[in-house]
Design a protein around this motif. Sequence first.
Motif, PDB file in Angstrom:
ATOM      1  N   SER A 193      34.222   3.779  29.618  1.00 34.15           N
ATOM      2  CA  SER A 193      33.104   2.859  29.796  1.00 34.15           C
ATOM      3  C   SER A 193      32.919   2.448  31.254  1.00 34.15           C
ATOM      4  O   SER A 193      33.838   2.550  32.074  1.00 34.15           O
ATOM      5  CB  SER A 193      33.313   1.606  28.937  1.00 34.15           C
ATOM      6  OG  SER A 193      34.479   0.924  29.367  1.00 34.15           O
ATOM      7  N   ALA A 194      31.717   1.989  31.569  1.00 32.64           N
ATOM      8  CA  ALA A 194      31.384   1.459  32.892  1.00 32.64           C
ATOM      9  C   ALA A 194      30.414   0.311  32.702  1.00 32.64           C
ATOM     10  O   ALA A 194      29.683   0.255  31.713  1.00 32.64           O
ATOM     11  CB  ALA A 194      30.769   2.546  33.772  1.00 32.64           C
ATOM     12  N   ASP A 195      30.394  -0.602  33.645  1.00 31.73           N
ATOM     13  CA  ASP A 195      29.457  -1.721  33.566  1.00 31.73           C
ATOM     14  C   ASP A 195      28.026  -1.275  33.840  1.00 31.73           C
ATOM     15  O   ASP A 195      27.086  -1.734  33.189  1.00 31.73           O
ATOM     16  CB  ASP A 195      29.839  -2.812  34.575  1.00 31.73           C
ATOM     17  CG  ASP A 195      31.166  -3.478  34.264  1.00 31.73           C
ATOM     18  OD1 ASP A 195      31.383  -3.827  33.083  1.00 31.73           O
ATOM     19  OD2 ASP A 195      31.980  -3.633  35.187  1.00 31.73           O
ATOM     20  N   ALA A 247      26.425  -1.863  30.221  1.00 35.39           N
ATOM     21  CA  ALA A 247      25.591  -3.061  30.125  1.00 35.39           C
ATOM     22  C   ALA A 247      24.243  -2.864  30.813  1.00 35.39           C
ATOM     23  O   ALA A 247      23.229  -3.429  30.386  1.00 35.39           O
ATOM     24  CB  ALA A 247      26.320  -4.255  30.728  1.00 35.39           C
ATOM     25  N   ARG A 248      24.222  -2.068  31.881  1.00 38.76           N
ATOM     26  CA  ARG A 248      22.993  -1.839  32.634  1.00 38.76           C
ATOM     27  C   ARG A 248      22.863  -0.357  32.974  1.00 38.76           C
ATOM     28  O   ARG A 248      23.844   0.305  33.292  1.00 38.76           O
ATOM     29  CB  ARG A 248      22.998  -2.643  33.947  1.00 38.76           C
ATOM     30  CG  ARG A 248      23.132  -4.140  33.780  1.00 38.76           C
ATOM     31  CD  ARG A 248      21.863  -4.764  33.229  1.00 38.76           C
ATOM     32  NE  ARG A 248      22.011  -6.205  33.103  1.00 38.76           N
ATOM     33  CZ  ARG A 248      22.465  -6.832  32.019  1.00 38.76           C
ATOM     34  NH1 ARG A 248      22.826  -6.119  30.934  1.00 38.76           N
ATOM     35  NH2 ARG A 248      22.571  -8.130  31.982  1.00 38.76           N
ATOM     36  N   LEU A 249      21.630   0.138  32.909  1.00 38.77           N
ATOM     37  CA  LEU A 249      21.319   1.468  33.415  1.00 38.77           C
ATOM     38  C   LEU A 249      20.100   1.362  34.315  1.00 38.77           C
ATOM     39  O   LEU A 249      19.102   0.716  33.959  1.00 38.77           O
ATOM     40  CB  LEU A 249      21.049   2.465  32.286  1.00 38.77           C
ATOM     41  CG  LEU A 249      20.759   3.912  32.750  1.00 38.77           C
ATOM     42  CD1 LEU A 249      21.379   4.929  31.790  1.00 38.77           C
ATOM     43  CD2 LEU A 249      19.262   4.195  32.902  1.00 38.77           C
ATOM     44  N   PHE A 250      20.176   1.998  35.477  1.00 37.37           N
ATOM     45  CA  PHE A 250      19.068   2.031  36.430  1.00 37.37           C
ATOM     46  C   PHE A 250      18.716   3.492  36.699  1.00 37.37           C
ATOM     47  O   PHE A 250      19.602   4.315  36.937  1.00 37.37           O
ATOM     48  CB  PHE A 250      19.466   1.355  37.748  1.00 37.37           C
ATOM     49  CG  PHE A 250      19.747  -0.117  37.622  1.00 37.37           C
ATOM     50  CD1 PHE A 250      18.745  -1.054  37.837  1.00 37.37           C
ATOM     51  CD2 PHE A 250      21.014  -0.569  37.276  1.00 37.37           C
ATOM     52  CE1 PHE A 250      19.001  -2.406  37.714  1.00 37.37           C
ATOM     53  CE2 PHE A 250      21.285  -1.922  37.151  1.00 37.37           C
ATOM     54  CZ  PHE A 250      20.274  -2.845  37.371  1.00 37.37           C
ATOM     55  N   HIS A 251      17.412   3.805  36.668  1.00 34.87           N
ATOM     56  CA  HIS A 251      16.983   5.175  36.948  1.00 34.87           C
ATOM     57  C   HIS A 251      15.705   5.176  37.770  1.00 34.87           C
ATOM     58  O   HIS A 251      14.961   4.185  37.822  1.00 34.87           O
ATOM     59  CB  HIS A 251      16.780   5.969  35.648  1.00 34.87           C
ATOM     60  CG  HIS A 251      15.608   5.557  34.821  1.00 34.87           C
ATOM     61  ND1 HIS A 251      14.329   6.008  35.075  1.00 34.87           N
ATOM     62  CD2 HIS A 251      15.506   4.747  33.731  1.00 34.87           C
ATOM     63  CE1 HIS A 251      13.495   5.498  34.181  1.00 34.87           C
ATOM     64  NE2 HIS A 251      14.177   4.726  33.358  1.00 34.87           N
ATOM     65  N   GLY A 252      15.440   6.297  38.402  1.00 34.22           N
ATOM     66  CA  GLY A 252      14.191   6.514  39.131  1.00 34.22           C
ATOM     67  C   GLY A 252      13.359   7.562  38.421  1.00 34.22           C
ATOM     68  O   GLY A 252      13.185   7.520  37.224  1.00 34.22           O
TER      69      GLY A 252
END
Length: 294
Positions: A193-195, A247-252
């Motif tokens: 897992s990762a945050d 908990a969070r995912l960020f994408h472009g």
Amino acid sequence: MNDFYSVTAQPSRPMGGRRGVFRPGHVQLPVSGVTPNVETHVAIAGDWHSSGYWARQALKMLQEQAPGVRTLLHLGDFNLTANVPWSAYRRNVVEAMTASGLERIFVTPGNHDDWGQLGPRFQAHPNEPYRLPKTQTIAFLPRGYRFTVGGRTFLSLGGAASPDQGKRIEGKDWWRTEEPAEADAARALAGGSADVMLTHEAISGGSRLVDDVIARPNHRLFDERGLDASRRSRAIVTDVWTQLSPARLFHGHMHVRAEGHHSAGRSVYSLAANNSPGNIGVLDLRDLTWAWLD
């Protein structure tokens, strides 16, 4: 690599003068000559497409609204060795970093970063970021690379499929290795897992606006081969997101600002491209709250 930068448990200046609980942590960052400090916030930016003008504008915005930030996590299409004058763009970014006080940029590569360069490097050194020559402060991350900032764990899974690959030249502005593969997913999953998960490719079901864009492709620009590749690439990234539950995912990649909020407090953020509102924001590492900079 023997010059990783480690953060010690010493508080840095918090944003906006606020004080809170500082978490000790470390950043495995291949840069040298920087002053150690514990970071409570990081900036995250979407596609810049080798726009020196926008790099200056985005980092000026960051300096004005979040002067304590020292690390920016870029979501790809930084445009490594693009067809535009690369050396001028690189110089603009480095000068903007100096002016804003930004010390480092980690890039999760996009489909328009040169996988002709990145692929062989990452294959030979799968756990080693690629530092840009002549900068030492900008690094491209291999797929599945993990690092820690301010006590938060990050997973980078770069790459994406170009849906317009039929209009591009293979080996020049499109590469078969730009897509994440099953082996990349296995490497990402092996670390647990990762945050926070950083991708260029979007995921399915991340946000309603992005799903709407995916459902209505521009067939004048995209051919079926490219759309098939996009579906394949997106499925791989979505599967990693589903299994790891960060908990969070960020994408472009999608060039739109969007948010999707899910069960158990999980959230997905799509960042817009250069010259658009929603291209950059700040993540508070203490509670993982997100603030757009416009």
